[in-house]
Enzyme design. Structure first.
Site, PDB file in Angstrom:
ATOM      1  CG  HIS A  45      -0.266  -0.329   2.497  1.00 30.85           C
ATOM      2  ND1 HIS A  45       0.479   0.546   3.224  1.00 30.85           N
ATOM      3  CD2 HIS A  45      -0.191  -1.505   3.174  1.00 30.85           C
ATOM      4  CE1 HIS A  45       0.962  -0.051   4.297  1.00 30.85           C
ATOM      5  NE2 HIS A  45       0.583  -1.298   4.296  1.00 30.85           N
ATOM      6  CG  ASP A  54       5.640  -0.722  10.408  1.00 34.40           C
ATOM      7  OD1 ASP A  54       5.924  -1.718  11.118  1.00 34.40           O
ATOM      8  OD2 ASP A  54       6.289  -0.398   9.400  1.00 34.40           O
TER       9      ASP A  54
END
Ligand SMILES: [Fe+2]
Length: 562
Positions: free
Chosen positions: A12, A153
């Site tokens: 992404h 993350d």
């Protein structure tokens, strides 16, 4: 020295940036140019825009840096996770991992795409460890000489969380928590369980959380009893990462099926959102305390997708665990391009060029002649304004919802006064009006305020410099009914404090609105329709304007009304 930074993982948020002699010139996410939200393809358009801006060709580049490790490193870690049982071993999991590796290997991590589009380079590509790229993006732009640096993350190649010590332009690794023990995975899995898009719609869970109550038992998924979080990844990963089998496994343990997208939100969903957010905040606070203890620094830099959780960031700041906090505004993977581009400076014991990031107007710009051309092409009626700030303030004070298109586009997920939709925050109905007429988005998602930095102390409990809408504050109780449209149900807001040097026109508009209404605050939301990327070109802006219930568009020096 010209350095090109690229974020490309096929996952992404592909992006690119370009820096000359350590100074960031231009940065843009591929989605803004391709118009595909979270575009994960090789960022060909973004790279082209960077090269065009710098007037450089492929052969002029002194460095071409990707914000991910070489494909083999991630693959080896995945095989280890599968073999050791940390990730459920299945034919499908093995196939997905191998396919991804083979594809990235075949492309030489994206470099083959680059040369196919732009020709050969005089240098070999550089592959920067993903979390190091995140860490540089936070530390090098914080303006701090010394800092604890925390990256959280979903995953890099093998990292899920890492702590670094930034000092004297260098970054020392302090701690790495490897995938799949990942806070991002925990949050993304429940984002999907609640019927939203994982690695994209985490905001929605964060916005829903204050409507819930304590009670959802999530402790089998994340253990916070030690000093450090432990995510039970086996329960969150199915046969393929994040697919239906993971949701089926979650459903059986949560005592109910995953919510169908767009279906009604009930009390159970709200309580799960509350629990997920609460545990995420606790885990982040524990990590911050560990980072401070291990580095001896009470100033903190944050990056990684979880650092977009403005609520958790607000808790970190108000906890007293840190003195100063800098969150990289492009904290998700679009931002690793920034860190990658500066990584060559660390070579051979070198130092990073340190700079305080005060604004993120790093994208494309369109001048009045570009705008006039678009207006004429579509045969639109418009007027040229003598005083843009004054006219915009008049319209806003009269309750009009305004499209606002000015200057260079923002880098990162937030609209900060270049590609924004603006409205009057004093109207308690404005939230619903903008939601229904313009954004077509979920009723519970709060809108954020922009305010003159000079007025922040008047409106916020703990007014800090907050230029990027990435740290939540509490609105003072006596001001909550003054700006109800931008105050969330729990009294919080996600403010952008605007100083004149950052964006003079936007600052003047806020000031003019304040002169008319006594409230130098505006509702500011991104200029896009639900599910679409923020507008980039005048044509994008016009198309979005006419596909929505906005009343007027202030675009460059021009006003378009319906
Ligand atoms: Fe990342």
């Amino acid at each position: 020295m010209i350095s090109l930074g690229i974020s490309y993982s096929k996952a992404h948020d592909s992006s690119a940036c370009i820096a000359r002699d350590g100074k960031l010139l231009f940065a843009v996410a591929e989605e803004r140019l391709s118009r595909v939200k979270h575009d994960a393809r090789f960022p060909r358009l973004a790279v082209k825009a960077c090269l065009d801006f710098a007037g450089a060709g492929a052969r002029d580049l002194d460095h071409i840096c990707f914000g991910y490790q070489r494909p083999l490193k991630g693959f080896m870690h995945d095989l280890k996770c599968l073999a050791s049982g940390q990730q459920p071993m299945s034919g499908l999991n093995l196939l997905i991992t191998t396919q991804h590796f083979a594809s990235m290997w075949h492309q030489d991590g994206g470099y083959h795409h680059f040369t196919a589009a732009f020709g050969p380079t005089k240098v070999r590509p550089r592959f920067v460890d993903h979390h190091l790229a995140h860490a540089i993006s936070a530390y090098a732009f914080s303006g701090l000489e010394q800092a604890a640096v925390l990256v959280v993350d979903g995953r890099g190649a093998w990292e899920a969380t890492s702590i670094w010590h930034g000092h004297d332009g260098r970054l020392d690794p302090v701690l790495t928590i490897p995938w799949p023990n990942s806070l991002g995975l925990f949050y993304a899995a429940f984002t999907e369980y609640l019927g939203f898009q994982p690695n994209s719609d985490e905001w929605k869970v964060m916005g829903l959380a204050p409507y819930g109550e304590p009670g959802a038992d999530l402790h089998q998924f994340i253990d916070l009893h030690g000093d450090r979080y432990r995510v039970n990844a086996r329960l969150l990963l199915g046969n393929g990462n994040g697919n239906g089998s993971a949701m089926a496994a979650l459903a059986s343990r949560m005592g109910g099926p995953a919510r169908k997208p767009e279906s009604e939100i009930d009390g159970r969903h709200k309580n799960i959102a509350y629990g997920v957010q609460e545990l995420c905040e606790q885990a982040m606070l524990a990590l911050v305390r560990e980072a401070v203890a291990r580095t001896g620094c009470r100033d903190l830099c944050l990056a990684g997708g979880v650092a977009l959780n403005s609520k958790a960031n607000g808790k970190i700041l108000s906890s007293g665990a840190v003195d100063r906090l800098f969150v990289q505004p492009a904290a998700a993977d679009d931002g690793v391009a920034l860190g990658a581009a500066l990584a060559p400076y660390l070579e051979g014991g070198g130092r990073l060029p340190l700079q305080a990031m005060r604004q993120v107007y790093l994208g494309p710009e369109f001048d009045n002649s570009d705008i006039e051309k678009a207006l004429s092409t579509y045969k639109l009626r418009y007027v040229k304004l003598d005083n843009v700030a004054s006219t915009a303030a008049d319209l806003l004070a009269a309750g009009r919802i305004l499209g606002w298109f000015q200057g260079r586009m923002e880098f990162g997920p937030r609209a900060l006064g270049s590609r924004s939709i603006l409205a009057d925050p004093r109207d308690p109905e404005m939230n619903a009006k903008v939601n229904n007429a313009v954004k077509f988005r979920e009723w519970w998602r709060p809108f954020a305020p922009s305010m003159l930095a000079e007025a922040a102390a008047e409106y916020l409990e703990a007014a800090v410099d907050s230029p990027f809408m990435i740290v939540t504050s509490q609105v003072k109780p006596e001001k909550r009914n003054v700006i109800p449209a931008v105050t969330h149900v729990d009294g919080s807001a996600r403010p952008q404090t605007v100083v004149e040097e950052q964006n003079p026109l936007y600052w003047r508009t806020l000031k003019a609105f304040g002169e008319r209404t006594g409230v130098p605050v505006l509702m500011n939301t991104s200029f896009n329709l639900r599910g679409e990327p923020i507008v980039n070109t005048p044509t994008d802006a016009l198309r979005t304007f006419f596909s929505s219930g906005m009343d007027a568009l202030v675009i460059g020096s021009y006003l378009v009304e319906k």
